[in-house]
Scaffold this motif. Structure first.
Motif, mmCIF file in Angstrom:
data_model
loop_
_atom_site.group_PDB
_atom_site.id
_atom_site.type_symbol
_atom_site.label_atom_id
_atom_site.label_comp_id
_atom_site.label_asym_id
_atom_site.label_seq_id
_atom_site.Cartn_x
_atom_site.Cartn_y
_atom_site.Cartn_z
ATOM 1 N N ILE A 133 1.254 -1.459 -0.662
ATOM 2 C CA ILE A 133 -0.227 0.342 0.711
ATOM 3 C C ILE A 133 1.178 0.767 -0.212
ATOM 4 O O ILE A 133 1.689 1.056 0.782
ATOM 5 N N GLY A 134 0.537 2.362 -1.081
ATOM 6 C CA GLY A 134 1.372 3.003 -1.165
ATOM 7 C C GLY A 134 1.665 3.363 -2.534
ATOM 8 O O GLY A 134 1.884 2.481 -2.829
ATOM 9 N N HIS A 135 3.257 4.650 -2.474
ATOM 10 C CA HIS A 135 3.450 5.030 -3.647
ATOM 11 C C HIS A 135 4.712 4.309 -3.923
ATOM 12 O O HIS A 135 5.734 3.926 -3.022
ATOM 13 N N PRO A 136 4.449 2.971 -5.286
ATOM 14 C CA PRO A 136 5.422 1.769 -5.331
ATOM 15 C C PRO A 136 7.319 3.011 -5.295
ATOM 16 O O PRO A 136 6.277 3.507 -6.251
ATOM 17 N N ASN A 137 8.341 1.961 -4.582
ATOM 18 C CA ASN A 137 9.402 2.714 -5.519
ATOM 19 C C ASN A 137 10.217 1.165 -5.705
ATOM 20 O O ASN A 137 10.138 0.112 -5.534
ATOM 21 N N SER A 138 11.201 1.349 -5.784
ATOM 22 C CA SER A 138 12.351 0.644 -5.809
ATOM 23 C C SER A 138 12.886 -0.822 -4.984
ATOM 24 O O SER A 138 12.736 -2.265 -5.072
ATOM 25 N N VAL A 139 12.956 0.066 -3.763
ATOM 26 C CA VAL A 139 13.223 -0.618 -2.221
ATOM 27 C C VAL A 139 11.996 -1.266 -2.081
ATOM 28 O O VAL A 139 11.771 -2.495 -2.170
ATOM 29 N N THR A 140 10.890 -0.490 -2.253
ATOM 30 C CA THR A 140 9.422 -1.167 -1.771
ATOM 31 C C THR A 140 8.691 -2.328 -2.714
ATOM 32 O O THR A 140 8.476 -3.696 -2.646
ATOM 33 N N CYS A 141 9.786 -2.175 -4.023
ATOM 34 C CA CYS A 141 9.208 -3.169 -4.523
ATOM 35 C C CYS A 141 9.729 -4.754 -4.568
ATOM 36 O O CYS A 141 9.422 -5.469 -4.854
ATOM 37 N N ILE A 142 11.279 -4.414 -3.994
ATOM 38 C CA ILE A 142 11.682 -5.769 -3.885
ATOM 39 C C ILE A 142 11.766 -6.154 -2.597
ATOM 40 O O ILE A 142 11.042 -6.921 -2.387
ATOM 41 N N LEU A 143 10.730 -5.360 -1.657
ATOM 42 C CA LEU A 143 10.501 -5.995 -0.312
ATOM 43 C C LEU A 143 9.751 -6.256 0.019
ATOM 44 O O LEU A 143 9.115 -7.871 0.510
ATOM 45 N N GLN A 144 8.636 -5.724 -0.708
ATOM 46 C CA GLN A 144 7.479 -6.482 -0.910
ATOM 47 C C GLN A 144 7.614 -8.055 -1.159
ATOM 48 O O GLN A 144 7.067 -8.882 -0.325
ATOM 49 N N GLN A 145 7.755 -8.709 -1.988
ATOM 50 C CA GLN A 145 7.782 -10.046 -2.744
ATOM 51 C C GLN A 145 8.673 -10.960 -1.938
ATOM 52 O O GLN A 145 8.552 -12.008 -1.647
ATOM 53 N N ILE A 146 10.263 -10.087 -1.193
ATOM 54 C CA ILE A 146 11.012 -11.227 -0.863
ATOM 55 C C ILE A 146 10.232 -10.967 0.834
ATOM 56 O O ILE A 146 10.050 -12.504 1.648
ATOM 57 N N THR A 147 9.811 -10.137 1.681
ATOM 58 C CA THR A 147 9.326 -9.859 3.044
ATOM 59 C C THR A 147 8.591 -11.640 3.619
ATOM 60 O O THR A 147 8.118 -11.771 4.074
ATOM 61 N N TYR A 148 7.378 -10.925 2.178
ATOM 62 C CA TYR A 148 6.359 -12.026 1.619
ATOM 63 C C TYR A 148 6.559 -13.409 2.158
ATOM 64 O O TYR A 148 6.357 -14.482 2.408
ATOM 65 N N VAL A 169 18.783 -12.482 -11.300
ATOM 66 C CA VAL A 169 17.596 -12.056 -12.702
ATOM 67 C C VAL A 169 17.823 -11.505 -12.955
ATOM 68 O O VAL A 169 17.172 -10.754 -14.354
ATOM 69 N N SER A 170 15.505 -11.007 -12.789
ATOM 70 C CA SER A 170 14.890 -10.252 -13.344
ATOM 71 C C SER A 170 14.753 -9.346 -11.472
ATOM 72 O O SER A 170 13.156 -10.007 -11.643
ATOM 73 N N PRO A 171 14.878 -8.283 -11.267
ATOM 74 C CA PRO A 171 14.033 -8.343 -9.647
ATOM 75 C C PRO A 171 13.384 -7.768 -9.742
ATOM 76 O O PRO A 171 12.897 -6.934 -11.489
ATOM 77 N N PRO A 172 12.058 -7.570 -9.258
ATOM 78 C CA PRO A 172 11.032 -6.520 -8.635
ATOM 79 C C PRO A 172 11.033 -5.137 -9.633
ATOM 80 O O PRO A 172 12.457 -4.770 -8.754
ATOM 81 N N SER A 173 10.560 -4.434 -10.148
ATOM 82 C CA SER A 173 10.771 -2.708 -10.618
ATOM 83 C C SER A 173 9.462 -2.513 -10.244
ATOM 84 O O SER A 173 8.026 -2.616 -10.097
ATOM 85 N N VAL A 174 9.390 -1.018 -10.319
ATOM 86 C CA VAL A 174 8.276 -0.360 -10.586
ATOM 87 C C VAL A 174 7.595 0.267 -12.047
ATOM 88 O O VAL A 174 7.916 0.130 -13.317
ATOM 89 N N ASP A 175 6.049 -0.154 -11.706
ATOM 90 C CA ASP A 175 5.785 -0.670 -13.439
ATOM 91 C C ASP A 175 4.972 0.768 -13.807
ATOM 92 O O ASP A 175 3.618 0.808 -13.265
ATOM 93 N N ILE A 176 5.023 1.730 -15.125
ATOM 94 C CA ILE A 176 3.786 3.096 -15.688
ATOM 95 C C ILE A 176 3.154 2.298 -16.794
ATOM 96 O O ILE A 176 3.473 2.007 -17.306
#
Length: 737
Positions: free
Chosen positions: A523-538, A599-606
């Motif tokens: 939840i909130g404005h996505p950025n590169s750090v949160t996109c990576i933490l989302q999946q790894i932490t989860y 290989v291909s980490p999560p990133s912000v997608d517009i």
């Protein structure tokens, strides 16, 4: 023009003869052969008035011929500029079948191509009257059926074209005629009525008004002059009689005869182009003779009077390079090579019944002004003459308004088109655009498709109702998990808490706390750090939780096996072997996550296309294979935990939580099996919300199925959480057995 036969005088004359011819080209061309067969071939000068003809500027063929009119090379540009000013683009053209007419056609087409004006038809009227009459029906049908309201006429007034024009007028064909001043006398004939919308627009060579001319006309008595035209006026309007001795002389005219009253009728007191050319021709000869006499006075003062009888050979050099300013202030240049382009006055001519007419100057055109400033119209005069500033329409197709584009059909003129709406997310913000413009990625087309609006940036925000609901749920569940953990810490010495490995219970509760908190990263404005933490932490948090459930299930199984007689597996339970399952599972998940990040980490997608008018900012999963590997591994652990718990659900052990573990894993698997199709069928923040809800639901399922029943016994039924109660329950079961 009537040309008298020369050489009929027997007296030997050597005076210079000057012939003024025009305005018809054929007349000027016929004079030269006649002059060549006369004995005056070396002493004749020819001055022509009327339109400028390039053929007459050939000095080898016409060495003694001078054209008084300026060049009309800018006439086509002037007419096209006027057409553009009135927003016309669909006009007809009628010309004479001669070099001058074809040259004008070429000039007009060139200017029309630049200014995007189309010719509805082009009629080339032949000079041969018989040929014209054989095609007259075709010409009439062409102009009658044409959709244009504006027709340009260019050619000699003493030609078949004039006959054609008179026929159209007599048939009541109503058009706006755009022509030159030579056609004024035709459009003002009193023997027919001209009611053609708003009359005629005539282009005349610009010149100042002749001083004293109007006063001369007011006081002129036709009986005193032998001019044929004036004689005709006297005969028609003043009841004069022709003299018996000379038909050009009038007698017995009405008293107080003058032409002043005719100025309010059909008699135009302004100088026409032809009249002005003749006026300048006379002054040109006067200046040339004056210069020649001055030279003779300086060189041969005694023989000055004989200079007038020396013929045209001495006068020609003076006339050839003559520059002078005429009485009205205009510069006259007799050098044919240095002839300037004409400046035009634009006149609006309205004719009414009974010969009453109105001729008003409505503008000017100067070809020497910068582009865009050459045409100047007097808007007030236009409004006064036609009653409005807006001329009638002359277009092939109605303008395509903003939001539409022009669609040209094959075989149609460039000015004829259909209007089609712009495609999706494209606009046209001007009239008659050929192509629509695509809006930038961060903008979208409004409903009218004439303006691009900035897209609203959307994501699952905390202040969004959906985001606020999910974040409140996550915080509430987080707080509830803290509460459960506190209850377990407070009652850690009770049998129900100590059963099934207290350490594993603490690990599971802490992992559930992280599961609830990791949902807030979505939840909130996505950025590169949160996109990576989302999946790894989860991924890691749920791996800890599920592997802990698996360890607890195995603990239940081992506890039952240890208490069974003849079993020697107590060392597995005492050594804490089930707890090693958790780090092993976590290490495997961490390896998969590291592969994912490498290989291909999560990133912000517009995403600017999924939802109209919105830019959706989400986290791109990066490598799809790595994402499903992490999810698949988590699913495998869940399925394994569910299977072991299901097999151990009916083991007869005290405080056996295998049933609760079975229900928790069944709910966990059901949530994530449902998540996959729903996740792929949604987009944007709804997709994120589905993922967050799945995290919360599955975590809440583990918390509720495993710990809520124990909290119920601890808080509501404490009597069941005691060793004495357990002994009584065990003795009762043994007695029954």
């Amino acid at each position: 023009m009537h040309i008298p036969i020369l050489n009929y005088i027997c007296v030997d004359l050597t005076k210079c003869e000057v012939v003024i011819t025009g305005p018809i080209l054929s007349t000027s061309l016929k004079v030269t052969p006649i002059l060549k067969i006369s004995k005056y071939i070396q002493v004749v000068l020819q001055l022509t008035y009327g339109p400028f003809h390039s053929i007459l500027s050939d000095h080898e063929q016409f060495p003694n011929l001078y054209q008084m009119a300026p060049k009309d090379t800018a006439l086509a540009l002037a007419m096209v500029s006027l057409i553009i000013h009135f927003n016309w683009n669909w006009v007809g053209l009628t010309i004479s079948d001669d070099d001058q007419g074809l040259q004008f056609l070429s000039d007009l087409r060139g200017e029309s191509r630049v200014q995007r004006v189309c010719l509805a038809f082009v009629m080339v009227i032949p000079f041969n009257i018989e040929l014209y009459m054989s095609r007259a029906k075709v010409y009439n049908n062409q102009i009658e059926t044409s959709s244009t309201n504006v027709v340009i006429i260019y050619g000699d007034t003493d030609s078949t074209l004039a006959v054609c024009f008179r026929m159209w007028i007599s048939q009541g064909i109503q058009r706006i005629w755009v022509t030159t001043s030579q056609w004024d006398f035709i459009t003002s004939k009193r023997d027919f009525t001209l009611d053609s919308f708003h009359g005629t627009l005539a282009f005349a060579h610009h010149h100042a008004e002749i001083s004293g001319f109007k006063n001369f006309v007011k006081t002129m008595n036709p009986a005193k002059y032998t001019d044929i035209f004036l004689a005709g006026l006297g005969w028609m309007y003043f009841s004069c009689e022709a003299s018996a001795s000379n038909c050009k002389t009038l007698e017995n005219c009405s008293s107080n005869v003058s032409l002043e009253w005719l100025m309010l009728q059909t008699f135009d007191t302004a100088f026409s182009d032809d009249t002005y050319d003749i006026y300048n021709a006379v002054y040109a000869m006067a200046h040339a003779v004056h210069e020649m006499l001055l030279q003779h006075v300086e060189n041969q003062p005694i023989n000055t009077l004989r200079a007038l009888d020396s013929g045209c050979s001495q006068l020609h050099p003076f006339l050839k390079n003559m520059h002078f300013i005429n009485p009205v202030g205009d510069v006259i240049n007799m050098n044919q090579k240095e002839k300037l382009q004409a400046e035009y006055g634009i006149y609006h001519i309205c004719n009414f019944p009974h010969g009453v007419g109105l001729k008003v100057k409505i503008g000017e055109f100067n070809p020497y002004f910068p582009h865009g400033e050459q045409l100047h119209l007097y808007e007030d005069m236009i409004k006064w003459t036609i009653g409005t500033r807006q001329m009638p329409s002359a277009v092939c197709s109605v303008d395509c308004h903003p939001g539409f584009r022009k669609f040209h059909q094959e075989g149609m003129a460039a000015c004829c088109f259909d209007c089609t709406p712009c495609p999706a997310n494209e606009i046209s913000n001007e009239t008659d655009m050929d192509q629509c413009m695509k809006c930038p990625e961060d903008q979208y087309a409004n409903a009218e498709q004439n303006h691009c609006l900035y897209k609203d940036v959307t994501f699952l925000a905390f202040d969004d109702p959906l985001g606020m609901t999910l974040s409140c749920m996550a915080l509430c569940l987080f707080a509830f998990t803290i509460l459960v953990l506190g209850i377990f810490v407070k009652h850690q010495d009770t049998p129900i808490v100590r059963a099934n490995n207290l350490t594993l219970s603490y690990i599971l509760l802490i992992s559930l706390i992280f599961c609830f908190l990791c949902s807030l990263l979505f939840i909130g404005h996505p950025n590169s750090v949160t996109c990576i933490l989302q999946q790894i932490t989860y991924g890691v948090s749920f791996t800890v939780a599920v592997s802990t459930v698996l360890a607890k299930t195995i603990t239940v199984v081992l506890a039952f096996k240890v208490t069974t007689p003849g079993r020697r597996m107590k060392w597995l339970l005492v050594s804490g072997a089930p707890t090693y399952i958790i780090p092993i599972c976590i290490i495997i998940q961490i390896i998969l996550c590291a592969f994912w990040l490498g290989v291909s980490p999560p990133s912000v997608d517009i995403d600017a296309h999924s939802e109209h008018g919105h830019i959706i900012i989400v986290c791109n999963k990066g490598s799809v294979t790595a994402f499903y590997s992490v999810l698949g591994y988590l699913g495998s652990l869940s399925l394994g935990s569910f299977t072991v718990a299901f097999l151990a659900r009916n083991l007869p052990d005290t405080f056996n939580e295998a049933k609760f573990l079975t229900f928790s894993m069944l709910l966990f698997c059901s949530v994530w099996v449902t998540f996959l199709p729903v996740y792929h069928s949604t987009k944007g923040k709804v997709m994120v919300a589905v993922e967050v809800f799945s995290i919360l639901a599955s975590s809440a399922g583990l918390l509720g199925c495993i710990f809520v029943p124990k909290c119920y016994i601890i808080l509501i039924r404490p009597e069941r959480n005691s060793l004495q109660k357990l002994r009584e329950k065990t003795f009762s079961r043994t007695h029954i057995s």
